[in-house]
Design an enzyme around this catalytic site. Structure first.
Site, PDB file in Angstrom:
ATOM      1  N   ARG A 182      10.408   0.612  22.670  1.00 14.17           N
ATOM      2  CA  ARG A 182      10.653   0.850  21.284  1.00 14.17           C
ATOM      3  C   ARG A 182       9.773  -1.326  20.480  1.00 14.17           C
ATOM      4  NH1 ARG A 182      15.299   0.284  19.075  1.00 14.17           N
ATOM      5  NH2 ARG A 182      15.928   2.127  19.810  1.00 14.17           N
TER       6      ARG A 182
ATOM      7  N   TYR B 122      -4.002   0.510  -3.637  1.00 13.00           N
ATOM      8  CA  TYR B 122      -3.601   2.035  -2.967  1.00 13.00           C
ATOM      9  C   TYR B 122      -2.761   2.599  -3.488  1.00 13.00           C
ATOM     10  CZ  TYR B 122      -2.617   5.509   0.529  1.00 13.00           C
ATOM     11  OH  TYR B 122      -2.300   6.996   1.300  1.00 13.00           O
TER      12      TYR B 122
ATOM     13  N   ASP C 215      -3.381  -7.512   1.646  1.00 10.47           N
ATOM     14  CA  ASP C 215      -3.586  -5.886   2.524  1.00 10.47           C
ATOM     15  C   ASP C 215      -4.835  -6.550   3.397  1.00 10.47           C
ATOM     16  OD1 ASP C 215      -4.655  -3.107   3.414  1.00 10.47           O
ATOM     17  OD2 ASP C 215      -3.732  -2.837   1.929  1.00 10.47           O
TER      18      ASP C 215
ATOM     19  N   LYS D 290      -8.242   2.912   9.083  1.00 10.85           N
ATOM     20  CA  LYS D 290      -9.309   3.173   8.386  1.00 10.85           C
ATOM     21  C   LYS D 290     -10.580   2.294   8.971  1.00 10.85           C
ATOM     22  CE  LYS D 290      -7.781   5.087   5.376  1.00 10.85           C
ATOM     23  NZ  LYS D 290      -6.005   4.753   4.825  1.00 10.85           N
TER      24      LYS D 290
HETATM   25  C1  LIG Z   1      -5.707  -0.559   1.610  1.00  7.25           C
HETATM   26  C2  LIG Z   1      -4.880   0.502   2.162  1.00  7.25           C
HETATM   27  N1  LIG Z   1      -3.927   0.455   2.547  1.00  7.25           N
HETATM   28  C3  LIG Z   1      -2.438   0.999   2.827  1.00  7.25           C
HETATM   29  C4  LIG Z   1      -2.822   2.562   3.601  1.00  7.25           C
HETATM   30  C5  LIG Z   1      -1.872   3.485   3.960  1.00  7.25           C
HETATM   31  O1  LIG Z   1      -2.381   3.539   5.358  1.00  7.25           O
HETATM   32  P1  LIG Z   1      -1.700   5.031   6.209  1.00  7.25           P
HETATM   33  O2  LIG Z   1      -2.721   5.606   5.795  1.00  7.25           O
HETATM   34  O3  LIG Z   1      -2.055   4.761   7.472  1.00  7.25           O
HETATM   35  O4  LIG Z   1      -0.774   5.166   6.463  1.00  7.25           O
HETATM   36  C6  LIG Z   1      -3.797   2.439   2.781  1.00  7.25           C
HETATM   37  C7  LIG Z   1      -4.610   5.183   3.259  1.00  7.25           C
HETATM   38  O5  LIG Z   1      -5.264   4.956   2.972  1.00  7.25           O
HETATM   39  C8  LIG Z   1      -4.834   1.380   2.590  1.00  7.25           C
HETATM   40  O6  LIG Z   1      -6.181   2.158   1.674  1.00  7.25           O
END
Ligand SMILES: Cc1ncc(COP(=O)(O)O)c(C=O)c1O
Length: 389
Positions: free
Chosen positions: A46, A98, A170, A195
């Site tokens: 971990r 998101y 992000d 993604k």
């Molecule tokens: C811009 C963005 N940040 C964070 C996330 C969350 O990621 P995860 O689905 O891998 O938990 C997403 C998911 O679609 C996203 O589009």
């Protein structure tokens, strides 16, 4: 070394015993200590794990940060970052973002006394207006998901630094291949590596990169204490995907630009939100701070009744809820990814029942346009048929 080479070479020189060019999957949770008070550098998986460490070092380097942390999802990465803040702290957050990030802040973090105000993070007056004595963090998506709003990172991260608040970006939609927020003044970068970094719709992962000793040490404590870490198999799979990131992003952008231009001219489409288009309000800033465009954009049909038949008639393009993979996917944000954002906020920013989000894949552009064109035509025919009957 150029970023394309660094990507292709991830993990290829780290294995000293056999020289394996693909770093092995160390499927171990415990590591033998040579003797009392000594460690190989790995004690318990971990805290630190060999395969994950190669990935973490790679993303830290690619994002020009000091430390990288691999998490079990993008949401796990966001939760780990938000745990840096304490009861009574306030965050300023991108208005369009998101839906899962909004849900985490409003349903979970709010119960721990961390509050958030949502503003257009490119608007310095709005940032000043939202700023409070207890503001400790700024959370930016640029481009935002799904409306592709752009924030001038250099300008806004400088503002945050002057205020003494931590800026978190992000970078999921652009990846370090196209945009490196830490070089523009950000303190923390987060990715849903599910993604573009993974790129094949087959691994769920999140990555965090920190700049500076204090933040990096704190994040290591949080990452280990919360324990939402990425396993060795998924770390390997993610690195394998990242090796081809440069090629994929170029094709994603080429295809997305051609398709956005096709939709711009289409009589059934009223808006196309894509920063590569000159008409996009964030076009100039996007060009200044990144070396290219993402492969995702959103568009609005001129009648909400077209949405259901379009989603039913697309064949090559999958109606599915993600983005950034080699396969083209279409999403309906109002009922899928952004359903947790209250209707009044969605209406305020324009995430309405006419908006579709398109993650353009790397298939041949003619095939994607053909599929979309057929679906639009079939949807229109159904609508006309319904109004005549
Ligand atoms: C811009 C963005 N940040 C964070 C996330 C969350 O990621 P995860 O689905 O891998 O938990 C997403 C998911 O679609 C996203 O589009």
């Amino acid at each position: 070394m150029k970023i394309e080479s660094r990507l292709a070479q991830i993990g290829s020189i780290e294995e000293p015993v056999t020289g394996a060019v693909s770093f092995p999957v160390y499927q171990a949770t415990a590591f033998r200590h040579p003797k009392l008070g000594q460690s190989t550098g790995f004690d318990y998986a971990r805290t630190k794990s060999p395969t994950r460490k190669v990935l973490e070092d790679a993303i830290a380097g690619l994002e020009s940060g000091d430390a990288g942390f691999a998490c079990s999802s993008g949401m796990a990465a966001l939760q780990t970052i938000f745990a840096y803040f304490s009861q009574g702290d306030h965050l300023i957050v991108s208005l369009d973002l998101y839906g899962g990030t909004y849900r985490l802040l409003e349903r979970i973090m709010s119960r721990f006394g961390v509050t958030a105000t949502y503003v257009d993070t490119n608007d310095l007056d709005a940032l000043e207006g939202a700023y409070q004595a207890n503001t400790k963090g700024l959370v930016i998506e640029t481009p935002t998901n799904p409306l592709m709003m752009i924030t001038d990172l250099e300008l806004v991260c400088t503002w945050a630094r002057k205020k003494g608040i931590v800026s978190i970006v992000d970078n999921t939609l652009l990846t370090p291949y196209l945009q490196r927020p830490i070089e523009l003044g950000a303190d923390i970068v987060i990715h849903s590596a599910t993604k573009y970094l993974g790129g094949h719709n087959d691994v769920l992962a999140g990555l965090i990169v920190t700049k500076g000793k204090e933040l990096s040490e704190q994040m290591a404590i949080l990452h280990n204490s919360i324990g939402a870490v990425l396993g060795p198999q998924d770390s390997w799979l993610l690195m394998r995907g990242m090796k081809t990131l440069a090629l994929r992003m170029e094709r994603h952008e080429q295809n997305a630009t051609a398709i956005a231009n096709f939709l711009l001219e289409h009589p059934l489409i009223s808006n196309v939100y894509y920063p590569a288009l000159e008409s996009h309000p964030g076009h100039a800033i996007q060009n200044k701070q990144s070396s290219g465009n993402t492969g995702i954009f959103s568009f609005k049909v001129n009648d909400a009744r077209l949405v259901e038949p379009i989603l039913r008639h697309i064949k090559l393009i999958a109606f599915a809820e993600s983005l950034g993979g080699v396969e083209s996917l279409m999403t309906y944000p109002a009922v899928q990814t952004h359903a947790d954002i209250p209707l009044e906020i969605r209406q305020q920013i324009g995430v309405d029942d006419r908006l579709l989000r398109f993650s353009v894949g790397i298939e041949h552009v003619d095939d994607i346009i053909g599929d979309l064109s057929n679906a639009l035509q079939a949807a229109q025919a159904e609508l006309e048929g319904a109004s005549q009957s």
